[in-house]
Scaffold this active site. Structure first.
Site, PDB file in Angstrom:
ATOM      1  N   HIS A   1       0.844  -1.199   0.000  1.00  0.00           N
ATOM      2  CA  HIS A   1       0.000   0.000   0.000  1.00  0.00           C
ATOM      3  C   HIS A   1       0.875   1.244   0.000  1.00  0.00           C
ATOM      4  O   HIS A   1       1.524   1.575   0.990  1.00  0.00           O
ATOM      5  CB  HIS A   1      -0.916   0.009   1.229  1.00  0.00           C
ATOM      6  CG  HIS A   1      -1.916   1.134   1.209  1.00  0.00           C
ATOM      7  ND1 HIS A   1      -3.247   0.943   0.932  1.00  0.00           N
ATOM      8  CD2 HIS A   1      -1.783   2.462   1.428  1.00  0.00           C
ATOM      9  CE1 HIS A   1      -3.884   2.101   0.976  1.00  0.00           C
ATOM     10  NE2 HIS A   1      -3.008   3.050   1.275  1.00  0.00           N
TER      11      HIS A   1
ATOM     12  N   HIS B   1       1.456   5.423  -2.138  1.00  0.00           N
ATOM     13  CA  HIS B   1       0.946   6.469  -3.032  1.00  0.00           C
ATOM     14  C   HIS B   1       2.139   7.077  -3.770  1.00  0.00           C
ATOM     15  O   HIS B   1       2.714   8.071  -3.335  1.00  0.00           O
ATOM     16  CB  HIS B   1       0.180   7.527  -2.231  1.00  0.00           C
ATOM     17  CG  HIS B   1      -1.118   7.027  -1.683  1.00  0.00           C
ATOM     18  ND1 HIS B   1      -2.322   7.187  -2.332  1.00  0.00           N
ATOM     19  CD2 HIS B   1      -1.393   6.324  -0.554  1.00  0.00           C
ATOM     20  CE1 HIS B   1      -3.286   6.611  -1.626  1.00  0.00           C
ATOM     21  NE2 HIS B   1      -2.750   6.083  -0.541  1.00  0.00           N
TER      22      HIS B   1
ATOM     23  N   GLN C   1      -9.587   9.217  -5.479  1.00  0.00           N
ATOM     24  CA  GLN C   1      -9.249   9.907  -4.231  1.00  0.00           C
ATOM     25  C   GLN C   1     -10.394  10.792  -3.728  1.00  0.00           C
ATOM     26  O   GLN C   1     -10.666  10.861  -2.531  1.00  0.00           O
ATOM     27  CB  GLN C   1      -8.000  10.762  -4.439  1.00  0.00           C
ATOM     28  CG  GLN C   1      -7.601  11.654  -3.278  1.00  0.00           C
ATOM     29  CD  GLN C   1      -7.016  10.895  -2.113  1.00  0.00           C
ATOM     30  OE1 GLN C   1      -5.853  10.537  -2.125  1.00  0.00           O
ATOM     31  NE2 GLN C   1      -7.829  10.646  -1.086  1.00  0.00           N
TER      32      GLN C   1
ATOM     33  N   HIS D   1      -9.369   1.561   0.008  1.00  0.00           N
ATOM     34  CA  HIS D   1      -9.252   2.315   1.249  1.00  0.00           C
ATOM     35  C   HIS D   1     -10.596   2.173   1.954  1.00  0.00           C
ATOM     36  O   HIS D   1     -11.639   2.537   1.393  1.00  0.00           O
ATOM     37  CB  HIS D   1      -9.013   3.792   0.963  1.00  0.00           C
ATOM     38  CG  HIS D   1      -7.631   4.138   0.521  1.00  0.00           C
ATOM     39  ND1 HIS D   1      -7.054   3.604  -0.602  1.00  0.00           N
ATOM     40  CD2 HIS D   1      -6.720   5.007   1.065  1.00  0.00           C
ATOM     41  CE1 HIS D   1      -5.839   4.124  -0.740  1.00  0.00           C
ATOM     42  NE2 HIS D   1      -5.610   4.957   0.251  1.00  0.00           N
TER      43      HIS D   1
ATOM     44  N   GLU E   1     -11.099   4.495   6.864  1.00  0.00           N
ATOM     45  CA  GLU E   1      -9.932   5.196   7.406  1.00  0.00           C
ATOM     46  C   GLU E   1     -10.441   6.398   8.208  1.00  0.00           C
ATOM     47  O   GLU E   1     -10.347   7.550   7.778  1.00  0.00           O
ATOM     48  CB  GLU E   1      -8.986   5.632   6.296  1.00  0.00           C
ATOM     49  CG  GLU E   1      -7.667   6.181   6.815  1.00  0.00           C
ATOM     50  CD  GLU E   1      -6.754   6.694   5.719  1.00  0.00           C
ATOM     51  OE1 GLU E   1      -5.652   7.164   6.063  1.00  0.00           O
ATOM     52  OE2 GLU E   1      -7.127   6.650   4.532  1.00  0.00           O
TER      53      GLU E   1
ATOM     54  N   ASP F   1       2.564   3.299   2.895  1.00  0.00           N
ATOM     55  CA  ASP F   1       1.529   4.278   2.576  1.00  0.00           C
ATOM     56  C   ASP F   1       2.111   5.569   2.013  1.00  0.00           C
ATOM     57  O   ASP F   1       1.829   5.927   0.868  1.00  0.00           O
ATOM     58  CB  ASP F   1       0.648   4.559   3.793  1.00  0.00           C
ATOM     59  CG  ASP F   1      -0.676   5.218   3.446  1.00  0.00           C
ATOM     60  OD1 ASP F   1      -0.951   5.395   2.244  1.00  0.00           O
ATOM     61  OD2 ASP F   1      -1.449   5.541   4.361  1.00  0.00           O
TER      62      ASP F   1
END
Length: 441
Positions: free
Chosen positions: A57, A59, A152, A210, A213, A309
């Site tokens: 995971h 970005h 996103q 996701h 969260e 992450d």
């Protein structure tokens, strides 16, 4: 005759003094002593040899963008999302590619050769997707980079979010992503999970979402994710990332939820560094730390793997590309300090993550790909404690990165001259018992 033999290696399963023979990019022999020659030999000298680290995971499109266009003052997830929206609107493809490639250079030196990255698909021009596809091609000889179509700003919430996600998948993005807790309503979040799982089933793709969260114990989209996984026959191909709301849920509800997740064979991806940084921001004291229920999920038989992450981006101002830093933090936050606990934590950085990514040929057995890391540590417990240097990183049987051992020099009468990376004073633990006390020479 082998291309490469690694001598006197310690393995993650506890075997020590092992030779590893490699030919044509594959592990061909693992034995106490290999009576053969090789074009090259590496003496591991009783150091740990492991399969490469795997980050399930990340970005990549946002990495190394810290301070652009400004800093995250509140330190919250929502300000980070807003900041990324500002940067996304002005970032060029060239900039995105350059930052990602620089991060990949760092990753290789840390023995991190497999990464799953979420790619923002709510960029109206999909420059983020174009850039990450280019990066995937450029790093393919040394990093296996999987890309997740990640809306996103919300699959329903973002302008043209549905069309943009489908276009990203048509461009060659590998995995269907989502963010149900960021939709406008709980109902739209639930609907997005169903819609995205349907897309994955129709296209024959995995899902990595996701999910929850948040500190809100009523954010329960993982329940929907598990149910839709079963409905669409996606068992074992779906990952739920973060799941931080589970930290705040009551125990009775969790006692129902975890068996449902196990039935769906959901892969669970906590992100220890980011979860404890972003969660509990609205608490005074007691203050929640937010990481999901790692021990309970592992005990229920779910596949748990840890992600890094973020590294120096709008959400996290720190980070090093070192998965052992992630595991080190997980030990503390999950309070998993026992010997067997730490072995499970190391697995969550390697073999469990490889399972999440569906990697073929990964591991340390004959027939596996000769992708290996030699660490300046004697075993997995020491590796998690010290976060040691990677003495050699090997891809397909060839060394692609080296680091010098960390050696400290002393100038004290009657004391050792050198300290080897913190190893010299540590007790040696084998099979759960302290075997001896190592001394420097």
């Amino acid at each position: 005759m082998f291309d490469l033999i690694i001598r006197n290696a310690n393995l993650p399963d506890g075997r020590h003094g092992i030779d590893i023979g490699i030919t044509a990019g594959k592990i061909c022999a693992i034995d106490r002593t290999i009576e053969a020659q090789a074009g090259e030999e590496i003496d591991a000298s009783g150091r740990l040899v492991s399969p490469p680290f795997v980050d399930p995971h990340f970005h990549m499109d946002a990495t190394l963008s810290l301070g652009l266009p400004r800093m995250n003052v509140s330190g919250t997830l929502l300000e980070g999302i807003g900041l990324w929206g500002e940067l996304r609107a002005i970032a060029t493809k060239e900039e995105l590619v350059d930052r990602a490639l620089r991060y990949c250079d760092l990753a290789v030196t840390q023995g991190l050769l497999f990464i799953r990255s979420h790619v923002d698909t709510t960029d109206p021009k999909l420059v983020t997707v174009e850039a990450m596809i280019e990066v995937r091609e450029k790093v393919a000889p040394y990093i296996d980079l999987q890309l997740v179509a990640f809306p996103q700003d919300g699959y329903y919430r973002a302008t043209d979010g549905i069309d943009l996600l489908n276009r990203a998948l048509d461009m060659g993005v590998d995995i269907v992503g989502g963010i149900p807790h960021f939709e406008r309503t709980m109902a739209e979040g639930t609907a997005s999970v169903e819609a995205l799982c349907r897309i994955a089933a129709d296209r024959g793709l995995p899902v990595d979402m996701h999910c929850d969260e948040t500190d809100d114990p009523l954010s329960r989209h993982v329940e929907t994710l598990a149910a839709q996984t079963i409905r669409f026959g996606l068992e074992g191909r779906v990952a739920g990332s973060h799941l931080t709301s589970m930290h705040s849920m009551d125990n009775y509800y969790v006692s129902k939820l975890i068996p449902l997740m196990a039935e769906a064979r959901i892969n669970v991806i906590p992100n220890p560094l980011i979860n404890i940084m972003l969660q509990g921001r609205h608490d005074t004291y007691p203050k929640r730390r937010g990481m999901t229920r790692v021990r309970e999920l592992m005990d229920a038989g779910l596949n748990v793997s840890f992600g890094h992450d973020c590294v120096m981006d709008p959400w996290y101002s720190m980070g090093s590309g070192d998965m052992l830093e992630v595991g080190h933090m997980a030990i503390h936050v999950a309070q998993m300090a026992g010997i067997e606990d730490k072995k499970k934590i190391f697995d969550a950085l390697t073999v469990n993550s490889a399972k999440t990514l569906g990697l073929k040929g990964y591991g340390l057995e004959t027939g596996c790909n000769a992708d290996l890391v030699i660490l300046q540590a004697q075993d997995t417990l020491e590796a998690l404690r010290l976060k040691p240097n990677r003495l050699a990183v090997i891809k397909a049987g060839k060394v692609i990165a080296r680091s010098a051992p960390r050696i400290g020099e002393l100038f004290l009468d009657g004391r050792p001259l050198k300290i080897d990376g913190g190893l010299d004073y540590a007790p040696s633990i084998r099979d759960g018992e302290i075997a001896d006390w190592k001394r420097s020479t």
